[in-house]
Enzyme design. Structure first.
Site, PDB file in Angstrom:
ATOM      1  CG  MET A   1      53.248 -29.795 -15.024  1.00  0.00           C
ATOM      2  SD  MET A   1      53.714 -31.245 -13.801  1.00  0.00           S
ATOM      3  CE  MET A   1      54.421 -32.526 -15.283  1.00  0.00           C
ATOM      4  CB  SER A   2      49.874 -28.523 -21.575  1.00  0.00           C
ATOM      5  OG  SER A   2      51.218 -28.638 -22.138  1.00  0.00           O
ATOM      6  N   GLY A   3      51.206 -31.685 -20.542  1.00  0.00           N
ATOM      7  CA  GLY A   3      51.443 -32.810 -20.826  1.00  0.00           C
ATOM      8  C   GLY A   3      52.294 -32.916 -22.248  1.00  0.00           C
ATOM      9  N   GLY A   4      52.590 -31.838 -22.692  1.00  0.00           N
ATOM     10  CA  GLY A   4      53.561 -31.439 -23.665  1.00  0.00           C
ATOM     11  C   GLY A   4      55.163 -31.645 -23.231  1.00  0.00           C
ATOM     12  CB  VAL A   5      58.140 -31.495 -25.094  1.00  0.00           C
ATOM     13  CG1 VAL A   5      59.793 -31.401 -24.811  1.00  0.00           C
ATOM     14  CG2 VAL A   5      57.774 -32.650 -26.117  1.00  0.00           C
TER      15      VAL A   5
ATOM     16  CB  SER B   1      54.230 -27.815 -19.539  1.00  0.00           C
ATOM     17  OG  SER B   1      53.407 -28.970 -19.936  1.00  0.00           O
TER      18      SER B   1
ATOM     19  CB  CYS C   1      42.985 -20.785 -23.916  1.00  0.00           C
ATOM     20  SG  CYS C   1      43.343 -22.172 -22.824  1.00  0.00           S
TER      21      CYS C   1
ATOM     22  N   GLY D   1      55.214 -23.153 -19.968  1.00  0.00           N
ATOM     23  CA  GLY D   1      56.179 -23.782 -20.771  1.00  0.00           C
ATOM     24  C   GLY D   1      56.283 -22.473 -22.219  1.00  0.00           C
TER      25      GLY D   1
ATOM     26  CB  CYS E   1      44.191 -28.035 -28.364  1.00  0.00           C
ATOM     27  SG  CYS E   1      43.480 -27.140 -27.252  1.00  0.00           S
TER      28      CYS E   1
END
EC number: 2.8.1.13
Length: 383
Positions: free
Chosen positions: A24-28, A30, A117, A141, A214
């Site tokens: 979970m990267s914090g984006g929509v 994932s 990455c 994601g 990023c």
């Protein structure tokens, strides 16, 4: 919603109740992956990586794996009712991605940090964590398809939505990693994903997508490189490929192959950066046709294709579709192996090929199937 859940369940292909780690990267994207897997009946464990600047990106839009993103991932996990862990990988990320990014520019090459990455921190280190947590798979994601071929081997294929396909950025995924990974968004389009997020009441439904680089908050990569590798600011000459000195520059790290703007030279014709020579501190320029590349040599090659194709390549070359930029369609080419070198020979010249970038290969008989690829070590001009 039901269709999306069923698509996610099909993409995972594991018994309901199996433990799956969701990156979970914090984006929509994932966040929706974690939500769909949870709704599909899997035991989901969310893991978020802190990769850089410890909260400095809290108010930055379009970031990834820092500040606000970690906060959003934590809130999403709480909303879904799943366990969530945040791991500090900043030092690993700095060494494997940011330092490599700066060093690549210093060599006069053009890096692709997203590939590094995925290759190192996400698909090597994070997979180890997922296994330690007892998960039978890790889901991300990314928009790419994972499928089992007729021979029983796992394939990587382009996503159903070509505008979102990320197979270029995942070419370095190994066969072993691909067996463990799952991509629940492979058969969905971005509007569907945002629709699922909205239907679930997730606050990130309208969140902007993350930036390509990023860890460069302002988009000004030169400032970052100057700080990390100040020797890249050494001044030198801008030289025409015919030998004429046309002007001066303030460091080769400020230029990339194919660049036209910012040269500050005027000779009555458009000029482009065709080569960089950090040792001589020269930026070599020429006309657009000088950007045409006949062939390139790869390093750090990774193969997801079958061995017979590689054997045939050693015996004279096999047809492939070669993609040298994520935003460019693959071009017809031939793959040849000679003396340990992996060479891609284009049927027609390919423009603006830069050492340091990736060349990703697809199967001409099945263009959605990724065969492998590598990083471009050197190029040969057309003509």
């Amino acid at each position: 919603m039901d269709a999306a859940i069923n698509a996610a369940r099909a993409a995972v292909g594991l018994p309901v109740g199996a433990r799956v780690v969701a990156a979970m990267s914090g984006g929509v994207d994932s966040t929706v992956v974690a939500a769909l897997l949870h709704k599909a009946g899997y035991e989901v464990v969310g893991v978020t990586l802190q990769l850089y600047d410890h909260g400095a990106a809290l108010k930055k839009k379009g970031a990834c794996c820092a500040g606000q993103d970690i906060h959003d991932a934590r809130l999403a996990a709480e909303t879904l009712g799943i366990p969530h862990y945040v791991l500090d990988y900043e030092s690993r990320f700095r060494e494997a991605v940011i330092d490599q990014f700066a060093d690549t520019y210093l060599r006069g090459h053009t890096p692709v940090p997203c590939i590094r990455c995925n290759q190192t921190v996400k698909f090597r280190d994070l997979l180890d964590v997922a296994r330690d947590l007892g998960a039978v798979a890790m889901a991300t994601g990314h928009y790419v398809r994972r499928a089992i071929g007729p021979d029983g081997r796992t394939q990587m294929r382009k996503a159903v939505d070509p505008s979102r396909d990320q197979s270029y950025f995942l070419f370095a995924t190994t066969a072993e990693q691909l067996d463990y990974l799952r991509f629940p968004l492979a058969d969905l389009e971005k509007p569907q994903v945002r629709g699922v997020a909205a239907e679930l009441g997730l606050r990130i439904a309208a969140k902007p997508d993350s930036q390509d680089i990023c860890f460069v908050p302002t988009g000004d990569y030169r400032t970052l490189i100057d700080r990390l590798r100040p020797q890249g600011r050494a001044a030198g000459d801008i030289v025409h490929m015919d030998g004429r000195v046309l002007g001066r520059h303030e460091g080769v790290t400020g230029f990339t192959i194919g660049q036209r703007r910012g040269l500050n030279v005027a000779v009555g014709e458009p000029l482009f950066v065709v080569r960089l020579d950090p040792e001589a501190q020269q930026v070599i320029v020429g006309p657009r046709e000088a950007l045409l590349t006949a062939s390139l040599t790869l390093e750090e090659a990774n193969w997801l294709g079958d061995q017979p194709s590689l054997k045939a390549a050693a015996e004279g070359g096999v047809p492939v579709l070669a993609r040298v930029r994520s935003t460019r369609d693959p071009s017809p080419a031939r793959l040849a192996l000679s003396g340990g070198d992996v060479t891609v020979i284009f049927e027609a010249g390919e423009e603006g090929v830069a050492p340091g970038q990736a060349c990703v290969l697809y199967d001409p008989a099945d263009p959605d199937r990724l065969l492998g690829g590598g990083f471009i070590r050197e190029t040969a001009a057309l003509g």
